[in-house]
Design an enzyme around this catalytic site. Structure first.
Site, PDB file in Angstrom:
ATOM      1  CD  GLU A   1      -1.852   8.089   7.099  1.00 14.09           C
ATOM      2  OE1 GLU A   1      -0.812   8.166   7.752  1.00 14.09           O
ATOM      3  OE2 GLU A   1      -2.073   7.199   6.250  1.00 14.09           O
TER       4      GLU A   1
ATOM      5  CG  HIS B   1      -6.383   5.582   5.126  1.00 13.37           C
ATOM      6  ND1 HIS B   1      -5.632   5.032   4.114  1.00 13.37           N
ATOM      7  CD2 HIS B   1      -5.507   6.204   5.952  1.00 13.37           C
ATOM      8  CE1 HIS B   1      -4.363   5.339   4.310  1.00 13.37           C
ATOM      9  NE2 HIS B   1      -4.257   6.043   5.420  1.00 13.37           N
TER      10      HIS B   1
ATOM     11  CB  CYS C   1      -9.987   4.890   0.304  1.00 10.53           C
ATOM     12  SG  CYS C   1      -8.488   5.571   1.029  1.00 10.53           S
TER      13      CYS C   1
ATOM     14  CB  CYS D   1      -2.741   1.175  -2.625  1.00 12.04           C
ATOM     15  SG  CYS D   1      -2.948   2.916  -2.952  1.00 12.04           S
TER      16      CYS D   1
ATOM     17  CG  ASP E   1      -1.789   1.225   1.322  1.00 14.59           C
ATOM     18  OD1 ASP E   1      -2.300   1.647   0.273  1.00 14.59           O
ATOM     19  OD2 ASP E   1      -1.939   1.793   2.423  1.00 14.59           O
ATOM     20  CB  SER E   2       0.205   4.760  -0.656  1.00 15.75           C
ATOM     21  OG  SER E   2      -1.027   4.747   0.047  1.00 15.75           O
TER      22      SER E   2
HETATM   23  N1  DGL Z   1      -3.969   3.750   0.001  1.00 12.27           N
HETATM   24  C1  DGL Z   1      -4.708   4.799  -0.652  1.00 12.27           C
HETATM   25  C2  DGL Z   1      -5.964   4.202  -1.312  1.00 12.27           C
HETATM   26  O1  DGL Z   1      -6.463   3.164  -0.926  1.00 12.27           O
HETATM   27  C3  DGL Z   1      -5.080   5.896   0.310  1.00 12.27           C
HETATM   28  C4  DGL Z   1      -3.901   6.702   0.784  1.00 12.27           C
HETATM   29  C5  DGL Z   1      -3.188   7.435  -0.340  1.00 12.27           C
HETATM   30  O2  DGL Z   1      -3.731   8.388  -0.910  1.00 12.27           O
HETATM   31  O3  DGL Z   1      -2.074   7.034  -0.652  1.00 12.27           O
HETATM   32  O4  DGL Z   1      -6.468   4.784  -2.242  1.00 12.27           O
END
Ligand code: DGL
Length: 272
Positions: A153, A187, A185, A74, A11-12
């Site tokens: 976050e 999060h 997403c 992600c 993931d990011s």
């Molecule tokens: N992991 C990203 C997503 O699921 C969210 C966080 C980001 O913008 O990197 O889209």
């Protein structure tokens, strides 16, 4: 042996732990290798070209572990980079978009589906395409919710600020009389209680973390690639920036993760 190979997830940043955690629940005997590209998060506000480059470097790093499956947790990277990455690798590579779209259609009677995600995910139109590929008669209403990621976050998952932001984001989508809402997403599953409250009982929330984990379990079983034995291997977490910040937020998702994280350099230069 393929069955003994790990499942790699990236993931990011920290949010993909929601997917890793569900995979761990669904497949407790599998070894999980997780990479959070915390040095370069967020991906959701970046261009598709940049997300593709970053995602490619994450996959390159994870391939060193010879995984049997790579999951792009992600949504942003799944939405923009899955197709190009798929051509690059010879292990199964999954995103979270298709499982989420499939689950949403399974839950929706009205075939009116809402999608919330980052700007990049919504701009890509990936969820709308995935839904249309499965059911041309379904209608998708999308909305970018850029403030949700920083709130999570910061550990803000409830309270008046979160409620006000969620109300503003969700109202136009709910006005479309949807009966299903994809949390598109990593999060957003953390905000589920607030989102469920605002959406009301008539709207089913689809958490792509759960649906992806279920799909992983089914596919590994069908291929006979489940790891044998009762052991529960310790997961390995990697980040590209500060470990403490990752574990501070990550503990809300994976409570006993402390001390399992290593910091790595990824990208062309470090992989030579
Ligand atoms: N992991 C990203 C997503 O699921 C969210 C966080 C980001 O913008 O990197 O889209």
């Amino acid at each position: 042996m393929k069955a003994d190979a790990p499942i790699a997830i990236f993931d990011s940043g920290v949010g993909g732990l929601t997917v890793a955690r569900e995979v761990n629940r669904a497949l407790p005997h599998e070894e999980i290798i997780y990479l959070g590209d915390t040095a370069r998060v967020p991906y959701g506000s970046k261009s598709a070209a940049t997300v593709k480059r970053f995602a490619g470097e994450c996959v390159e790093f994870l391939l060193h572990f010879r995984p049997k499956l790579v999951i792009i947790a992600c949504n942003t990277a799944s939405a923009t980079a899955l197709d190009s990455l798929d051509e690059m690798v010879d292990v199964p590579l999954w995103g979270v978009i298709e499982p989420g779209a499939r689950a949403a259609l399974g839950a929706s009677d009205l075939r009116r589906i809402g999608v919330i995600g980052t700007r990049a995910t919504v701009k890509s139109g990936a969820y709308a395409r995935a839904v249309a590929a499965l059911d041309k008669g379904a209608t998708v209403f999308s909305r970018a919710c850029p403030l949700f990621v920083p709130l999570v976050e910061e550990g803000r998952t409830e309270g008046p600020v979160v409620k006000a932001v969620a109300q503003e984001y969700l109202s136009p989508v709910l006005e479309q009389e949807i009966d299903t809402l994809i949390l598109g997403c990593t999060h957003y599953p953390v905000l589920k209680p607030v989102l469920a409250d605002i959406a009301g009982a008539a709207v089913t929330l689809i958490d792509s973390a759960e649906t992806t984990a279920t799909a992983a379990r089914e596919v590994l079983a069908a291929r006979g690639e489940e790891r044998a034995g009762d052991a529960s291997p310790k997961p390995r977490f990697f980040v590209t920036d500060v470990i403490e910040d990752f574990e501070r937020v990550g503990r809300n998702i994976w409570p006993d993760m402390a001390g399992s994280t290593e910091r790595v350099e990824i990208g062309r230069a470090s992989l030579r």
